[in-house]
Scaffold this active site. Structure first.
Site, PDB file in Angstrom:
ATOM      1  N   LYS A   1       0.849  -1.207   0.000  1.00 55.14           N
ATOM      2  CA  LYS A   1       0.000   0.000   0.000  1.00 55.14           C
ATOM      3  C   LYS A   1       0.882   1.253   0.000  1.00 55.14           C
ATOM      4  O   LYS A   1       0.708   2.151  -0.821  1.00 55.14           O
ATOM      5  CB  LYS A   1      -0.945  -0.002   1.220  1.00 55.14           C
ATOM      6  CG  LYS A   1      -1.854  -1.237   1.281  1.00 55.14           C
ATOM      7  CD  LYS A   1      -2.827  -1.196   2.442  1.00 55.14           C
ATOM      8  CE  LYS A   1      -2.182  -1.340   3.803  1.00 55.14           C
ATOM      9  NZ  LYS A   1      -1.535  -2.648   4.060  1.00 55.14           N
TER      10      LYS A   1
ATOM     11  N   ARG B   1     -10.220  -0.046   8.442  1.00 54.14           N
ATOM     12  CA  ARG B   1      -9.736  -1.403   8.687  1.00 54.14           C
ATOM     13  C   ARG B   1     -10.755  -2.250   9.429  1.00 54.14           C
ATOM     14  O   ARG B   1     -10.463  -3.407   9.742  1.00 54.14           O
ATOM     15  CB  ARG B   1      -8.505  -1.309   9.570  1.00 54.14           C
ATOM     16  CG  ARG B   1      -7.197  -1.531   8.848  1.00 54.14           C
ATOM     17  CD  ARG B   1      -6.131  -1.163   9.854  1.00 54.14           C
ATOM     18  NE  ARG B   1      -4.936  -1.890   9.698  1.00 54.14           N
ATOM     19  CZ  ARG B   1      -3.829  -1.369   9.203  1.00 54.14           C
ATOM     20  NH1 ARG B   1      -3.824  -0.147   8.733  1.00 54.14           N
ATOM     21  NH2 ARG B   1      -2.741  -2.074   9.168  1.00 54.14           N
TER      22      ARG B   1
ATOM     23  N   ARG C   1      11.638  -5.474   5.315  1.00 56.20           N
ATOM     24  CA  ARG C   1      11.412  -4.048   5.028  1.00 56.20           C
ATOM     25  C   ARG C   1      12.359  -3.166   5.837  1.00 56.20           C
ATOM     26  O   ARG C   1      12.614  -3.397   7.008  1.00 56.20           O
ATOM     27  CB  ARG C   1       9.973  -3.658   5.348  1.00 56.20           C
ATOM     28  CG  ARG C   1       9.748  -2.145   5.241  1.00 56.20           C
ATOM     29  CD  ARG C   1       8.317  -1.737   5.264  1.00 56.20           C
ATOM     30  NE  ARG C   1       7.566  -2.337   6.326  1.00 56.20           N
ATOM     31  CZ  ARG C   1       6.242  -2.290   6.415  1.00 56.20           C
ATOM     32  NH1 ARG C   1       5.547  -1.676   5.488  1.00 56.20           N
ATOM     33  NH2 ARG C   1       5.626  -2.846   7.421  1.00 56.20           N
TER      34      ARG C   1
ATOM     35  N   ARG D   1      10.970  -1.071  11.409  1.00 55.39           N
ATOM     36  CA  ARG D   1       9.842  -0.824  12.312  1.00 55.39           C
ATOM     37  C   ARG D   1       9.795  -1.871  13.422  1.00 55.39           C
ATOM     38  O   ARG D   1      10.090  -3.038  13.180  1.00 55.39           O
ATOM     39  CB  ARG D   1       8.536  -0.873  11.509  1.00 55.39           C
ATOM     40  CG  ARG D   1       8.089   0.470  11.016  1.00 55.39           C
ATOM     41  CD  ARG D   1       6.982   0.406  10.009  1.00 55.39           C
ATOM     42  NE  ARG D   1       5.805  -0.350  10.385  1.00 55.39           N
ATOM     43  CZ  ARG D   1       4.715  -0.469   9.632  1.00 55.39           C
ATOM     44  NH1 ARG D   1       4.655   0.139   8.460  1.00 55.39           N
ATOM     45  NH2 ARG D   1       3.689  -1.163  10.031  1.00 55.39           N
TER      46      ARG D   1
ATOM     47  N   ARG E   1      -0.640  -9.375  13.146  1.00 53.83           N
ATOM     48  CA  ARG E   1      -1.215  -8.405  12.194  1.00 53.83           C
ATOM     49  C   ARG E   1      -2.014  -9.131  11.106  1.00 53.83           C
ATOM     50  O   ARG E   1      -3.086  -8.671  10.709  1.00 53.83           O
ATOM     51  CB  ARG E   1      -0.102  -7.565  11.560  1.00 53.83           C
ATOM     52  CG  ARG E   1       0.393  -6.478  12.510  1.00 53.83           C
ATOM     53  CD  ARG E   1       1.794  -6.008  12.182  1.00 53.83           C
ATOM     54  NE  ARG E   1       1.901  -5.276  10.942  1.00 53.83           N
ATOM     55  CZ  ARG E   1       3.062  -4.963  10.363  1.00 53.83           C
ATOM     56  NH1 ARG E   1       4.200  -5.314  10.941  1.00 53.83           N
ATOM     57  NH2 ARG E   1       3.090  -4.281   9.243  1.00 53.83           N
TER      58      ARG E   1
HETATM   59  P1  AP5 Z   1       4.777  -1.661   1.959  1.00 51.99           P
HETATM   60  O1  AP5 Z   1       4.456  -0.863   0.740  1.00 51.99           O
HETATM   61  O2  AP5 Z   1       5.528  -0.989   3.050  1.00 51.99           O
HETATM   62  O3  AP5 Z   1       3.460  -2.404   2.470  1.00 51.99           O
HETATM   63  P2  AP5 Z   1       2.160  -1.833   3.194  1.00 51.99           P
HETATM   64  O4  AP5 Z   1       0.984  -2.490   2.561  1.00 51.99           O
HETATM   65  O5  AP5 Z   1       2.175  -0.335   3.231  1.00 51.99           O
HETATM   66  O6  AP5 Z   1       2.395  -2.488   4.615  1.00 51.99           O
HETATM   67  P3  AP5 Z   1       2.294  -1.933   6.099  1.00 51.99           P
HETATM   68  O7  AP5 Z   1       3.025  -2.943   6.942  1.00 51.99           O
HETATM   69  O8  AP5 Z   1       2.741  -0.517   6.217  1.00 51.99           O
HETATM   70  O9  AP5 Z   1       0.822  -2.052   6.344  1.00 51.99           O
HETATM   71  P4  AP5 Z   1       0.173  -2.253   7.667  1.00 51.99           P
HETATM   72  O10 AP5 Z   1      -1.213  -2.174   7.222  1.00 51.99           O
HETATM   73  O11 AP5 Z   1       0.507  -3.450   8.447  1.00 51.99           O
HETATM   74  O12 AP5 Z   1       0.812  -1.100   8.584  1.00 51.99           O
HETATM   75  P5  AP5 Z   1       0.296   0.346   8.983  1.00 51.99           P
HETATM   76  O13 AP5 Z   1       1.450   1.233   9.057  1.00 51.99           O
HETATM   77  O14 AP5 Z   1      -0.890   0.742   8.179  1.00 51.99           O
HETATM   78  O15 AP5 Z   1       5.588  -2.973   1.481  1.00 51.99           O
HETATM   79  C1  AP5 Z   1       6.093  -3.884   2.429  1.00 51.99           C
HETATM   80  C2  AP5 Z   1       7.493  -4.361   1.988  1.00 51.99           C
HETATM   81  O16 AP5 Z   1       7.356  -5.150   0.808  1.00 51.99           O
HETATM   82  C3  AP5 Z   1       8.457  -3.216   1.640  1.00 51.99           C
HETATM   83  O17 AP5 Z   1       9.761  -3.564   2.070  1.00 51.99           O
HETATM   84  C4  AP5 Z   1       8.387  -3.115   0.113  1.00 51.99           C
HETATM   85  O18 AP5 Z   1       9.622  -2.670  -0.439  1.00 51.99           O
HETATM   86  C5  AP5 Z   1       8.081  -4.556  -0.282  1.00 51.99           C
HETATM   87  N1  AP5 Z   1       7.212  -4.665  -1.450  1.00 51.99           N
HETATM   88  C6  AP5 Z   1       6.148  -3.849  -1.773  1.00 51.99           C
HETATM   89  N2  AP5 Z   1       5.595  -4.262  -2.932  1.00 51.99           N
HETATM   90  C7  AP5 Z   1       6.302  -5.364  -3.335  1.00 51.99           C
HETATM   91  C8  AP5 Z   1       6.210  -6.239  -4.458  1.00 51.99           C
HETATM   92  N3  AP5 Z   1       5.253  -6.063  -5.412  1.00 51.99           N
HETATM   93  N4  AP5 Z   1       7.101  -7.256  -4.555  1.00 51.99           N
HETATM   94  C9  AP5 Z   1       8.057  -7.445  -3.603  1.00 51.99           C
HETATM   95  N5  AP5 Z   1       8.197  -6.634  -2.521  1.00 51.99           N
HETATM   96  C10 AP5 Z   1       7.329  -5.614  -2.383  1.00 51.99           C
HETATM   97  O19 AP5 Z   1      -0.261   0.049  10.457  1.00 51.99           O
HETATM   98  C11 AP5 Z   1       0.608  -0.258  11.529  1.00 51.99           C
HETATM   99  C12 AP5 Z   1      -0.199  -0.457  12.801  1.00 51.99           C
HETATM  100  O20 AP5 Z   1      -0.896   0.771  13.125  1.00 51.99           O
HETATM  101  C13 AP5 Z   1      -1.303  -1.516  12.743  1.00 51.99           C
HETATM  102  O21 AP5 Z   1      -0.804  -2.814  13.023  1.00 51.99           O
HETATM  103  C14 AP5 Z   1      -2.262  -1.005  13.835  1.00 51.99           C
HETATM  104  O22 AP5 Z   1      -1.776  -1.299  15.125  1.00 51.99           O
HETATM  105  C15 AP5 Z   1      -2.200   0.502  13.653  1.00 51.99           C
HETATM  106  N6  AP5 Z   1      -3.203   1.004  12.691  1.00 51.99           N
HETATM  107  C16 AP5 Z   1      -2.962   1.667  11.529  1.00 51.99           C
HETATM  108  N7  AP5 Z   1      -4.110   1.990  10.916  1.00 51.99           N
HETATM  109  C17 AP5 Z   1      -5.117   1.506  11.700  1.00 51.99           C
HETATM  110  C18 AP5 Z   1      -6.525   1.515  11.590  1.00 51.99           C
HETATM  111  N8  AP5 Z   1      -7.159   2.064  10.540  1.00 51.99           N
HETATM  112  N9  AP5 Z   1      -7.239   0.925  12.580  1.00 51.99           N
HETATM  113  C19 AP5 Z   1      -6.650   0.361  13.645  1.00 51.99           C
HETATM  114  N10 AP5 Z   1      -5.299   0.321  13.813  1.00 51.99           N
HETATM  115  C20 AP5 Z   1      -4.536   0.890  12.843  1.00 51.99           C
END
Ligand code: AP5
Length: 205
Positions: free
Chosen positions: A15, A90, A124, A152, A163
């Site tokens: 994402k 979410r 990552r 992270r 997660r």
């Molecule tokens: P990346 O692009 O970083 O993936 P992402 O989908 O953004 O993953 P996140 O881990 O950031 O999502 P998340 O939903 O768990 O975390 P968030 O910060 O929202 O890609 C990942 C890796 O893969 C990178 O190294 C990249 O280079 C690689 N990659 C990408 N595309 C690729 C491909 N096609 N092929 C190969 N490699 C690839 O949330 C964190 C925490 O915050 C949650 O756990 C929760 O506690 C809280 N939180 C956030 N939002 C909410 C909400 N709305 N409600 C409740 N809690 C929330």
């Protein structure tokens, strides 16, 4: 395209990786609840401290906290013509709250099987100076910046399993919710980053 876009998918789906190109193509600002929570944590605000235990364990932060955060953010001038939500909503209650305050025109679901997620998350790395996301295997950082890269706290195998399970039980039912509303579009996230981007671009024309 009027209205807001939601980037939807499991942790590590790509994402954040795909968001930049969508921002560039649509002019809509990215709103990442994960980034907002991490910023609050880094600043040591009350919100950040409350969110910390959930985030580090890989659990979802309570809905009322997240909805309050989004309500505030959407009051900004730059949100007037819609935004790109990354990692929000979410849960069904978050989607219901969003439907009351903003129009969502498209939900882009990036689909990646669980087997691919752990390797993506554990490998990552992030550049704290630019915010750029790298991966030790799939997107290595230039060697001159490799010493400053950070990982992270929730990017470890235990937290990622929590997660993923939170995703399957609380978040994935939203796909059906948006499908029923006729705005869910799916792309194959289990291919090279550029190919994912190409699939998404076709949805934005
Ligand atoms: P990346 O692009 O970083 O993936 P992402 O989908 O953004 O993953 P996140 O881990 O950031 O999502 P998340 O939903 O768990 O975390 P968030 O910060 O929202 O890609 C990942 C890796 O893969 C990178 O190294 C990249 O280079 C690689 N990659 C990408 N595309 C690729 C491909 N096609 N092929 C190969 N490699 C690839 O949330 C964190 C925490 O915050 C949650 O756990 C929760 O506690 C809280 N939180 C956030 N939002 C909410 C909400 N709305 N409600 C409740 N809690 C929330």
């Amino acid at each position: 395209m009027g209205g807001s876009i939601v980037l939807f998918g499991p942790p590590g789906a790509g994402k954040g990786t795909q968001a930049d190109a969508i921002v560039l193509a649509t002019g809509k600002p990215q709103i990442s609840t994960g980034d907002m929570l991490r910023a609050a944590l880094a600043e040591g605000t009350e919100l950040g401290l409350e969110a910390k235990k959930y985030m580090e364990a890989g659990e979802l932060v309570p809905d009322d906290v997240i909805i309050g955060l989004i309500r505030e953010r959407l009051k900004s001038q730059d949100a007037i013509n819609g935004v790109l939500f990354d990692g929000f909503p979410r849960t069904i209650p978050q989607a219901e709250a969003l439907a009351e305050i903003a129009e969502v025109s498209m939900v882009i679901s990036i689909q990646v099987p669980d087997e691919a997620i752990v390797e993506r998350i554990v490998g990552r790395r992030m550049d704290p100076e630019t915010g750029e996301i790298y991966h030790i295997k799939f997107k290595p950082a230039p060697s001159e910046i490799s010493s400053r890269l950070i990982q992270r706290k929730d990017d470890n195998e235990d937290a990622v399993r929590t997660r993923l399970s939170a995703y399957h039980s609380q978040t994935s039912p939203l796909a059906e919710w948006y499908l029923q509303r006729g705005i869910l579009k799916s792309v194959n996230g289990n291919q090279a980053m550029g190919d994912v981007q190409d699939e998404i671009s076709l949805l934005l024309v």
